[in-house]
Motif scaffolding. Structure first.
Motif, PDB file in Angstrom:
ATOM      1  N   GLY A  12       0.800  -1.219   0.000  1.00 25.91           N
ATOM      2  CA  GLY A  12       0.000   0.000   0.000  1.00 25.91           C
ATOM      3  C   GLY A  12       0.835   1.273   0.000  1.00 25.91           C
ATOM      4  N   PRO A  13       1.708   1.465   0.996  1.00 23.31           N
ATOM      5  CA  PRO A  13       2.525   2.681   0.994  1.00 23.31           C
ATOM      6  C   PRO A  13       3.469   2.760  -0.201  1.00 23.31           C
ATOM      7  CG  PRO A  13       3.186   1.205   2.786  1.00 23.31           C
ATOM      8  CD  PRO A  13       1.887   0.696   2.249  1.00 23.31           C
ATOM      9  N   HIS A  14       3.894   1.624  -0.732  1.00 19.23           N
ATOM     10  CA  HIS A  14       4.746   1.641  -1.915  1.00 19.23           C
ATOM     11  C   HIS A  14       3.988   2.255  -3.090  1.00 19.23           C
ATOM     12  CE1 HIS A  14       6.956   0.055  -5.425  1.00 19.23           C
ATOM     13  NE2 HIS A  14       8.008   0.044  -4.624  1.00 19.23           N
ATOM     14  N   ALA A  15       2.727   1.883  -3.260  1.00 20.78           N
ATOM     15  CA  ALA A  15       1.921   2.485  -4.322  1.00 20.78           C
ATOM     16  C   ALA A  15       1.713   3.974  -4.085  1.00 20.78           C
ATOM     17  CB  ALA A  15       0.570   1.777  -4.413  1.00 20.78           C
ATOM     18  N   GLN A  16       1.442   4.335  -2.841  1.00 21.02           N
ATOM     19  CA  GLN A  16       1.112   5.714  -2.516  1.00 21.02           C
ATOM     20  C   GLN A  16       2.301   6.662  -2.655  1.00 21.02           C
ATOM     21  OE1 GLN A  16      -1.941   7.238  -1.320  1.00 21.02           O
ATOM     22  NE2 GLN A  16      -2.743   5.445  -2.367  1.00 21.02           N
ATOM     23  N   ILE A  17       3.496   6.199  -2.356  1.00 17.90           N
ATOM     24  CA  ILE A  17       4.648   7.109  -2.420  1.00 17.90           C
ATOM     25  C   ILE A  17       4.917   7.541  -3.859  1.00 17.90           C
ATOM     26  CG2 ILE A  17       6.507   5.412  -2.670  1.00 17.90           C
ATOM     27  CD1 ILE A  17       8.121   7.107  -0.663  1.00 17.90           C
ATOM     28  N   MET A  18       4.603   6.686  -4.811  1.00 19.83           N
ATOM     29  CA  MET A  18       4.799   7.076  -6.201  1.00 19.83           C
ATOM     30  C   MET A  18       3.823   8.169  -6.614  1.00 19.83           C
ATOM     31  SD  MET A  18       5.802   3.477  -8.060  1.00 19.83           S
ATOM     32  CE  MET A  18       4.629   2.408  -7.202  1.00 19.83           C
ATOM     33  N   HIS A  19       2.603   8.104  -6.099  1.00 22.64           N
ATOM     34  CA  HIS A  19       1.647   9.185  -6.376  1.00 22.64           C
ATOM     35  C   HIS A  19       2.122  10.500  -5.759  1.00 22.64           C
ATOM     36  CE1 HIS A  19      -1.335   6.835  -8.437  1.00 22.64           C
ATOM     37  NE2 HIS A  19      -1.405   5.964  -7.448  1.00 22.64           N
ATOM     38  N   ALA A  20       2.659  10.422  -4.558  1.00 24.33           N
ATOM     39  CA  ALA A  20       3.191  11.632  -3.923  1.00 24.33           C
ATOM     40  C   ALA A  20       4.325  12.214  -4.758  1.00 24.33           C
ATOM     41  CB  ALA A  20       3.682  11.310  -2.512  1.00 24.33           C
ATOM     42  N   ALA A  21       5.164  11.356  -5.312  1.00 27.58           N
ATOM     43  CA  ALA A  21       6.278  11.826  -6.132  1.00 27.58           C
ATOM     44  C   ALA A  21       5.782  12.512  -7.396  1.00 27.58           C
ATOM     45  CB  ALA A  21       7.188  10.652  -6.488  1.00 27.58           C
ATOM     46  N   ILE A  22       4.724  12.006  -7.991  1.00 28.43           N
ATOM     47  CA  ILE A  22       4.153  12.640  -9.182  1.00 28.43           C
ATOM     48  C   ILE A  22       3.657  14.045  -8.858  1.00 28.43           C
ATOM     49  CG2 ILE A  22       2.268  12.537 -10.863  1.00 28.43           C
ATOM     50  CD1 ILE A  22       2.521   9.421 -10.605  1.00 28.43           C
ATOM     51  N   ASP A  23       2.924  14.179  -7.754  1.00 31.64           N
ATOM     52  CA  ASP A  23       2.385  15.489  -7.376  1.00 31.64           C
ATOM     53  C   ASP A  23       3.493  16.479  -7.055  1.00 31.64           C
ATOM     54  OD1 ASP A  23      -0.175  14.478  -7.677  1.00 31.64           O
ATOM     55  OD2 ASP A  23      -0.315  13.853  -5.588  1.00 31.64           O
ATOM     56  N   LEU A  24       4.527  16.013  -6.356  1.00 35.45           N
ATOM     57  CA  LEU A  24       5.662  16.883  -6.077  1.00 35.45           C
ATOM     58  C   LEU A  24       6.318  17.334  -7.370  1.00 35.45           C
ATOM     59  CD1 LEU A  24       7.738  18.178  -4.120  1.00 35.45           C
ATOM     60  CD2 LEU A  24       9.044  16.040  -4.312  1.00 35.45           C
ATOM     61  N   GLY A  25       6.535  16.395  -8.290  1.00 37.82           N
ATOM     62  CA  GLY A  25       7.186  16.733  -9.545  1.00 37.82           C
ATOM     63  C   GLY A  25       6.402  17.747 -10.354  1.00 37.82           C
ATOM     64  N   ILE A  26       5.084  17.602 -10.408  1.00 33.76           N
ATOM     65  CA  ILE A  26       4.275  18.589 -11.138  1.00 33.76           C
ATOM     66  C   ILE A  26       4.446  19.962 -10.503  1.00 33.76           C
ATOM     67  CG2 ILE A  26       1.973  19.254 -11.892  1.00 33.76           C
ATOM     68  CD1 ILE A  26       1.178  16.299 -11.734  1.00 33.76           C
ATOM     69  N   GLY A  27       4.418  20.008  -9.169  1.00 36.05           N
ATOM     70  CA  GLY A  27       4.617  21.286  -8.486  1.00 36.05           C
ATOM     71  C   GLY A  27       5.980  21.881  -8.785  1.00 36.05           C
ATOM     72  N   GLN A  28       6.999  21.047  -8.807  1.00 38.29           N
ATOM     73  CA  GLN A  28       8.346  21.540  -9.102  1.00 38.29           C
ATOM     74  C   GLN A  28       8.444  22.047 -10.536  1.00 38.29           C
ATOM     75  OE1 GLN A  28      10.391  17.942  -7.907  1.00 38.29           O
ATOM     76  NE2 GLN A  28      11.108  18.869  -5.993  1.00 38.29           N
ATOM     77  N   GLY A  29       7.780  21.364 -11.454  1.00 38.74           N
ATOM     78  CA  GLY A  29       7.770  21.823 -12.833  1.00 38.74           C
ATOM     79  C   GLY A  29       7.068  23.159 -12.980  1.00 38.74           C
ATOM     80  N   ALA A  30       5.926  23.307 -12.300  1.00 27.92           N
ATOM     81  CA  ALA A  30       5.190  24.577 -12.339  1.00 27.92           C
ATOM     82  C   ALA A  30       6.010  25.698 -11.717  1.00 27.92           C
ATOM     83  CB  ALA A  30       3.864  24.418 -11.601  1.00 27.92           C
ATOM     84  N   PHE A  31       6.721  25.386 -10.648  1.00 25.69           N
ATOM     85  CA  PHE A  31       7.537  26.398  -9.966  1.00 25.69           C
ATOM     86  C   PHE A  31       8.676  26.880 -10.867  1.00 25.69           C
ATOM     87  CE2 PHE A  31      10.790  27.419  -6.553  1.00 25.69           C
ATOM     88  CZ  PHE A  31      10.149  28.587  -6.123  1.00 25.69           C
ATOM     89  N   ALA A  32       9.341  25.946 -11.538  1.00 27.53           N
ATOM     90  CA  ALA A  32      10.416  26.326 -12.458  1.00 27.53           C
ATOM     91  C   ALA A  32       9.879  27.186 -13.595  1.00 27.53           C
ATOM     92  CB  ALA A  32      11.091  25.072 -13.011  1.00 27.53           C
ATOM     93  N   GLU A  33       8.713  26.832 -14.098  1.00 28.48           N
ATOM     94  CA  GLU A  33       8.077  27.632 -15.159  1.00 28.48           C
ATOM     95  C   GLU A  33       7.752  29.030 -14.652  1.00 28.48           C
ATOM     96  OE1 GLU A  33       6.711  28.052 -19.071  1.00 28.48           O
ATOM     97  OE2 GLU A  33       7.434  26.156 -18.227  1.00 28.48           O
ATOM     98  N   MET A  34       7.268  29.125 -13.428  1.00 25.38           N
ATOM     99  CA  MET A  34       6.922  30.413 -12.838  1.00 25.38           C
ATOM    100  C   MET A  34       8.157  31.300 -12.678  1.00 25.38           C
ATOM    101  SD  MET A  34       5.048  31.159  -9.180  1.00 25.38           S
ATOM    102  CE  MET A  34       6.418  30.583  -8.198  1.00 25.38           C
ATOM    103  N   LEU A  35       9.239  30.749 -12.165  1.00 24.50           N
ATOM    104  CA  LEU A  35      10.451  31.535 -11.975  1.00 24.50           C
ATOM    105  C   LEU A  35      10.965  32.080 -13.303  1.00 24.50           C
ATOM    106  CD1 LEU A  35      12.426  29.368  -9.379  1.00 24.50           C
ATOM    107  CD2 LEU A  35      10.996  31.370  -8.942  1.00 24.50           C
ATOM    108  N   SER A  36      10.966  31.250 -14.321  1.00 25.26           N
ATOM    109  CA  SER A  36      11.436  31.677 -15.626  1.00 25.26           C
ATOM    110  C   SER A  36      10.572  32.803 -16.184  1.00 25.26           C
ATOM    111  CB  SER A  36      11.436  30.480 -16.587  1.00 25.26           C
ATOM    112  OG  SER A  36      11.797  30.873 -17.885  1.00 25.26           O
ATOM    113  N   PHE A  37       9.270  32.665 -16.042  1.00 24.99           N
ATOM    114  CA  PHE A  37       8.355  33.676 -16.578  1.00 24.99           C
ATOM    115  C   PHE A  37       8.506  35.000 -15.835  1.00 24.99           C
ATOM    116  CE2 PHE A  37       4.570  35.852 -17.829  1.00 24.99           C
ATOM    117  CZ  PHE A  37       4.198  35.309 -19.039  1.00 24.99           C
ATOM    118  N   ILE A  38       8.611  34.950 -14.516  1.00 23.57           N
ATOM    119  CA  ILE A  38       8.769  36.181 -13.737  1.00 23.57           C
ATOM    120  C   ILE A  38      10.047  36.900 -14.143  1.00 23.57           C
ATOM    121  CG2 ILE A  38       9.177  37.111 -11.424  1.00 23.57           C
ATOM    122  CD1 ILE A  38       7.324  34.896 -10.354  1.00 23.57           C
ATOM    123  N   ARG A  39      11.134  36.167 -14.297  1.00 17.43           N
ATOM    124  CA  ARG A  39      12.412  36.788 -14.648  1.00 17.43           C
ATOM    125  C   ARG A  39      12.403  37.388 -16.052  1.00 17.43           C
ATOM    126  NH1 ARG A  39      14.909  31.595 -12.381  1.00 17.43           N
ATOM    127  NH2 ARG A  39      15.525  32.119 -10.245  1.00 17.43           N
TER     128      ARG A  39
END
Length: 411
Positions: free
Chosen positions: A248-275
């Protein structure tokens, strides 16, 4: 609504290719380095794939050939046996570039963990070997329209042998898979996982996933019409939750990693656009958007949330690795609680980053051709996989009352 497309084993043009050669990854560090290189390339075409709903066949072949689909194969079967921390990092790196590509192998790794927990040595050797050879495992677990989470799909014994009959939905990755692990109830009503070859007669895959996010995950329907199966394809599933296992937790940690990665991608896009493109609000009295004090506050808020979510994700991976090495009531419960906490924070941090991407950049960031909306659509869609409110409940009930979370196979 677009018309669904059907795929079946009689149409080899649509069947997944078997890539060769497949690189053998030998260490955690190598896995992370290869994922980083792939993500850099995948990111350049991610917006177009999402916009035009282009199924990533070529990208998946590169992904398979990289060896990343075999990184969890234990050393005893020839793999690197990377840590769960590394697996989560690989997935988050890829999700920052293209979250659909990052989600497709989630069920592959889930199936390998089911195999590790409940398969016979012969089954483990066989299917792990396939993973190292670049074969992709998909998923046919969930069924639509059943509010009680029971499964109508059956493993039936007929005069000529065993067959599977039923229909599945949310089958992420099944379109691209060489093997489709399928959840079915046997004659005793026990749930089993059947590793069914994708080209078996009687399988029909329909590309009917129509969600507004995660658009190219291949999360459509799979129908099984008296599909013949062999006994050595059948792995216990329900029995693996009648004792402590980290599935169970093995399945769930991968979902958490996906959500973190999307957030990190959005954050990098935001920083680039602001600059490069954003303008400061006139009341700020500054010439550059990156000097706007309220923009700086917003950027700092997202940065802190993402860093905290990443720290919880990595901590939960370390706790889960302990449970994988020695699965007891206590270690599995600790892993489930640690992963629940990570899921709660990665959900909130991912959503915050995707929303702030627009709030701190302005209207020009919403231009359709540039595809920045995919971050919010993808993280909003993926975080609905299972309710984060129940993650807080599990943590609270364990912290206050000492109640361990339930063990089940929700993926």
């Amino acid at each position: 609504m677009r018309c669904p497309r059907a795929i079946n084993g009689t149409e080899p043009m649509n069947a997944p290719r078997t890539v060769s050669p497949v690189h053998l990854i030998r260490s955690d560090e190598e896995a992370i380095a290869i994922a980083t290189d792939l993500a850099r390339d995948f990111a350049t075409t991610a917006a177009a794939r999402d916009r035009d709903r282009l199924l990533p066949w070529e990208e998946l072949d590169r992904f398979s050939a990289s060896g990343l689909w075999g990184i969890t194969v234990p050393a005893e079967f020839g793999g690197a046996g990377v840590s769960t921390v590394t697996l989560a990092r690989v997935i988050s790196i890829l999700a920052a570039a293209d979250s659909s590509l990052a989600q497709i192998p989630q069920n592959h790794f889930y199936a390998l963990e089911i195999l590790r927990s409940g398969g016979t040595p012969a089954q483990q050797a066989h299917f792990n070997r396939l993973a190292l050879q670049g074969r992709r495992f998909g998923n046919a677990v969930a069924e639509i329209g059943r509010r009680d989470f029971t499964r109508a799909t059956r493993l039936i014994r007929e005069e000529g042998g065993l067959v599977v009959q039923g229909r599945k939905f949310y089958c992420t990755g099944a379109i691209y898979a060489h093997v489709i692990p399928t959840l079915a109830a046997d004659e005793d009503g026990k749930q089993v996982m059947v590793f069914i070859p994708r080209d078996s007669e009687g399988i029909t895959i329909t590309d009917d996933w129509d969600g507004f996010g995660q658009r190219v995950t291949g999360s459509g329907s799979v129908a099984f019409d008296r599909v013949a199966v062999e006994p050595d394809w059948i792995v216990p599933f329900q029995a693996s939750f009648e004792r402590p296992t980290p599935i169970g937790p093995h399945a769930q940690i991968m979902h958490a990693a996906i959500d973190l990665g999307i957030g990190q991608g959005a954050f990098a896009e935001m920083l680039s656009f602001i600059r490069d493109r954003a303008r400061p609000w006139l009341d700020a009295g500054v010439e550059r958007a990156q000097d706007d004090p309220l923009t700086l506050q917003g950027v700092g808020e997202v940065a802190v949330r993402l860093r905290a979510a990443e720290a919880l994700l990595h901590r939960s991976g370390r706790v889960l690795d302990l449970a994988i090495r020695e699965a007891t009531e206590e270690t599995v419960a600790d892993a489930s609680i640690a992963v629940a906490a990570a899921r709660a924070l990665t959900t909130e941090a991912g959503l915050l980053a995707a929303s702030k991407l627009f709030e701190l950049t302005g209207t020009s960031a919403t231009l359709g051709d540039e595809g920045r909306d995919r971050y919010w659509r993808n993280v909003r869609t993926h975080t609905l996989h299972d309710p984060v409110r129940w993650k807080y409940h599990a943590v609270g009930n364990h912290t206050l009352n000492g109640v361990n979370p339930p063990r089940h196979g929700a993926i």
